[in-house]
Design a protein around this motif. Sequence first.
Motif, mmCIF file in Angstrom:
data_model
loop_
_atom_site.group_PDB
_atom_site.id
_atom_site.type_symbol
_atom_site.label_atom_id
_atom_site.label_comp_id
_atom_site.label_asym_id
_atom_site.label_seq_id
_atom_site.Cartn_x
_atom_site.Cartn_y
_atom_site.Cartn_z
ATOM 1 N N LYS A 91 -2.108 -4.140 6.464
ATOM 2 C CA LYS A 91 -3.324 -3.979 7.273
ATOM 3 C C LYS A 91 -3.733 -2.509 7.326
ATOM 4 C CE LYS A 91 -2.865 -7.988 10.265
ATOM 5 N NZ LYS A 91 -2.462 -8.484 11.583
ATOM 6 N N GLU A 92 -2.753 -1.641 7.429
ATOM 7 C CA GLU A 92 -3.028 -0.198 7.497
ATOM 8 C C GLU A 92 -3.705 0.306 6.215
ATOM 9 O OE1 GLU A 92 -0.581 4.024 8.009
ATOM 10 O OE2 GLU A 92 0.490 2.126 8.202
ATOM 11 N N PHE A 93 -3.350 -0.272 5.074
ATOM 12 C CA PHE A 93 -3.875 0.181 3.789
ATOM 13 C C PHE A 93 -5.076 -0.643 3.315
ATOM 14 C CE2 PHE A 93 0.305 2.047 3.771
ATOM 15 C CZ PHE A 93 0.144 3.225 3.057
ATOM 16 N N LYS A 94 -5.414 -1.669 4.059
ATOM 17 C CA LYS A 94 -6.475 -2.599 3.643
ATOM 18 C C LYS A 94 -7.853 -1.931 3.625
ATOM 19 C CE LYS A 94 -8.273 -7.137 4.511
ATOM 20 N NZ LYS A 94 -8.270 -8.335 5.250
ATOM 21 N N ASP A 95 -8.689 -2.357 2.666
ATOM 22 C CA ASP A 95 -10.084 -1.911 2.541
ATOM 23 C C ASP A 95 -10.214 -0.391 2.398
ATOM 24 O OD1 ASP A 95 -10.980 -4.546 2.689
ATOM 25 O OD2 ASP A 95 -11.066 -4.480 4.878
ATOM 26 N N LYS A 96 -9.304 0.204 1.667
ATOM 27 C CA LYS A 96 -9.377 1.638 1.394
ATOM 28 C C LYS A 96 -9.497 1.856 -0.113
ATOM 29 C CE LYS A 96 -6.653 3.254 5.362
ATOM 30 N NZ LYS A 96 -7.648 2.867 6.268
ATOM 31 N N LYS A 97 -10.064 2.985 -0.483
ATOM 32 C CA LYS A 97 -10.142 3.352 -1.899
ATOM 33 C C LYS A 97 -8.778 3.876 -2.332
ATOM 34 C CE LYS A 97 -15.001 4.233 -2.176
ATOM 35 N NZ LYS A 97 -15.951 4.802 -3.088
ATOM 36 N N SER A 98 -8.530 3.838 -3.633
ATOM 37 C CA SER A 98 -7.217 4.232 -4.138
ATOM 38 C C SER A 98 -6.870 5.668 -3.774
ATOM 39 C CB SER A 98 -7.118 4.014 -5.650
ATOM 40 O OG SER A 98 -8.112 4.736 -6.324
ATOM 41 N N LYS A 99 -7.861 6.587 -3.775
ATOM 42 C CA LYS A 99 -7.553 7.991 -3.415
ATOM 43 C C LYS A 99 -7.112 8.089 -1.952
ATOM 44 C CE LYS A 99 -12.192 9.416 -2.206
ATOM 45 N NZ LYS A 99 -13.222 10.391 -2.278
ATOM 46 N N ASP A 100 -7.689 7.261 -1.073
ATOM 47 C CA ASP A 100 -7.286 7.254 0.331
ATOM 48 C C ASP A 100 -5.886 6.647 0.493
ATOM 49 O OD1 ASP A 100 -9.714 8.410 1.115
ATOM 50 O OD2 ASP A 100 -10.685 6.438 1.226
ATOM 51 N N ILE A 101 -5.610 5.641 -0.318
ATOM 52 C CA ILE A 101 -4.276 5.025 -0.299
ATOM 53 C C ILE A 101 -3.240 6.041 -0.767
ATOM 54 C CG2 ILE A 101 -2.814 3.300 -1.422
ATOM 55 C CD1 ILE A 101 -5.192 1.370 -1.235
ATOM 56 N N LEU A 102 -3.549 6.757 -1.841
ATOM 57 C CA LEU A 102 -2.623 7.781 -2.333
ATOM 58 C C LEU A 102 -2.386 8.867 -1.283
ATOM 59 C CD1 LEU A 102 -3.793 8.114 -6.045
ATOM 60 C CD2 LEU A 102 -1.631 7.169 -5.204
ATOM 61 N N LYS A 103 -3.442 9.246 -0.581
ATOM 62 C CA LYS A 103 -3.318 10.256 0.471
ATOM 63 C C LYS A 103 -2.384 9.743 1.576
ATOM 64 C CE LYS A 103 -7.162 12.345 1.639
ATOM 65 N NZ LYS A 103 -8.430 12.678 2.342
ATOM 66 N N LEU A 104 -2.569 8.484 1.984
ATOM 67 C CA LEU A 104 -1.701 7.893 3.007
ATOM 68 C C LEU A 104 -0.253 7.809 2.524
ATOM 69 C CD1 LEU A 104 -3.599 4.909 4.682
ATOM 70 C CD2 LEU A 104 -2.391 6.734 5.844
ATOM 71 N N LEU A 105 -0.078 7.434 1.259
ATOM 72 C CA LEU A 105 1.271 7.349 0.708
ATOM 73 C C LEU A 105 1.957 8.713 0.743
ATOM 74 C CD1 LEU A 105 0.701 4.982 -2.356
ATOM 75 C CD2 LEU A 105 2.045 4.473 -0.309
ATOM 76 N N ILE A 106 1.203 9.748 0.430
ATOM 77 C CA ILE A 106 1.758 11.113 0.450
ATOM 78 C C ILE A 106 2.108 11.523 1.883
ATOM 79 C CG2 ILE A 106 1.192 13.555 0.058
ATOM 80 C CD1 ILE A 106 -0.401 12.532 -2.448
ATOM 81 N N GLU A 107 1.214 11.203 2.824
ATOM 82 C CA GLU A 107 1.469 11.532 4.234
ATOM 83 C C GLU A 107 2.713 10.827 4.765
ATOM 84 O OE1 GLU A 107 -2.005 10.552 6.535
ATOM 85 O OE2 GLU A 107 -3.257 11.987 5.454
ATOM 86 N N LYS A 108 2.875 9.567 4.352
ATOM 87 C CA LYS A 108 3.996 8.776 4.846
ATOM 88 C C LYS A 108 5.236 8.932 3.965
ATOM 89 C CE LYS A 108 3.158 4.698 6.481
ATOM 90 N NZ LYS A 108 2.769 3.666 7.374
ATOM 91 N N ASN A 109 5.168 9.838 2.989
ATOM 92 C CA ASN A 109 6.242 10.018 2.017
ATOM 93 C C ASN A 109 7.577 10.328 2.696
ATOM 94 O OD1 ASN A 109 7.588 10.399 -0.426
ATOM 95 N ND2 ASN A 109 7.124 12.568 -0.431
ATOM 96 N N ASN A 110 8.588 9.655 2.240
ATOM 97 C CA ASN A 110 9.947 9.909 2.687
ATOM 98 C C ASN A 110 10.729 10.433 1.474
ATOM 99 O OD1 ASN A 110 12.617 9.852 3.471
ATOM 100 N ND2 ASN A 110 12.598 7.727 4.151
#
Length: 145
Positions: A91-110
């Motif tokens: 749900k958090e990643f839903k309806d986002k463009k791939s660049k926004d998803i990549l940005k979120l993935l980087i922010e949440k990176n472990n």
Amino acid sequence: SKKLFHEKFPFVIPGLYKRIVDEMLVELNLLNHQNEFTQDYLFCIGLTETFKELMKGYQPEKHLDLLFESICSSTNFEANEINVISQKSQKEFKDKKSKDILKLLIEKNNPKLYPSRILNLGVFILISKSLDFKDKNESDKNKMS
């Protein structure tokens, strides 16, 4: 793990699906015994969505929840928790463009994430569900990612 699985899921599994279940049991068992492995949202998405995709057409369909639960619990994972994390994260990643998803993935990176096929599938699934890929066929999605 296999003995536990068969105690929890006492039904006959058709050939192709049996192979899929065996592979999932092996993968989860290996991950469970890795000290560096931690269950995160990418793992949960990868596991739940891969299970759904690979089990399409499985009959009887009413066995699927028990099957997933049996695979998880026999390898010391909690199916309910995995499903909740997967749904919440998607749900958090839903309806986002791939660049926004990549940005979120980087922010949440472990940085301590233990690499696995299931985790990689979680990343692929999130990106392939982005708005950029919405109207693309499977072949085009694979070329773009």
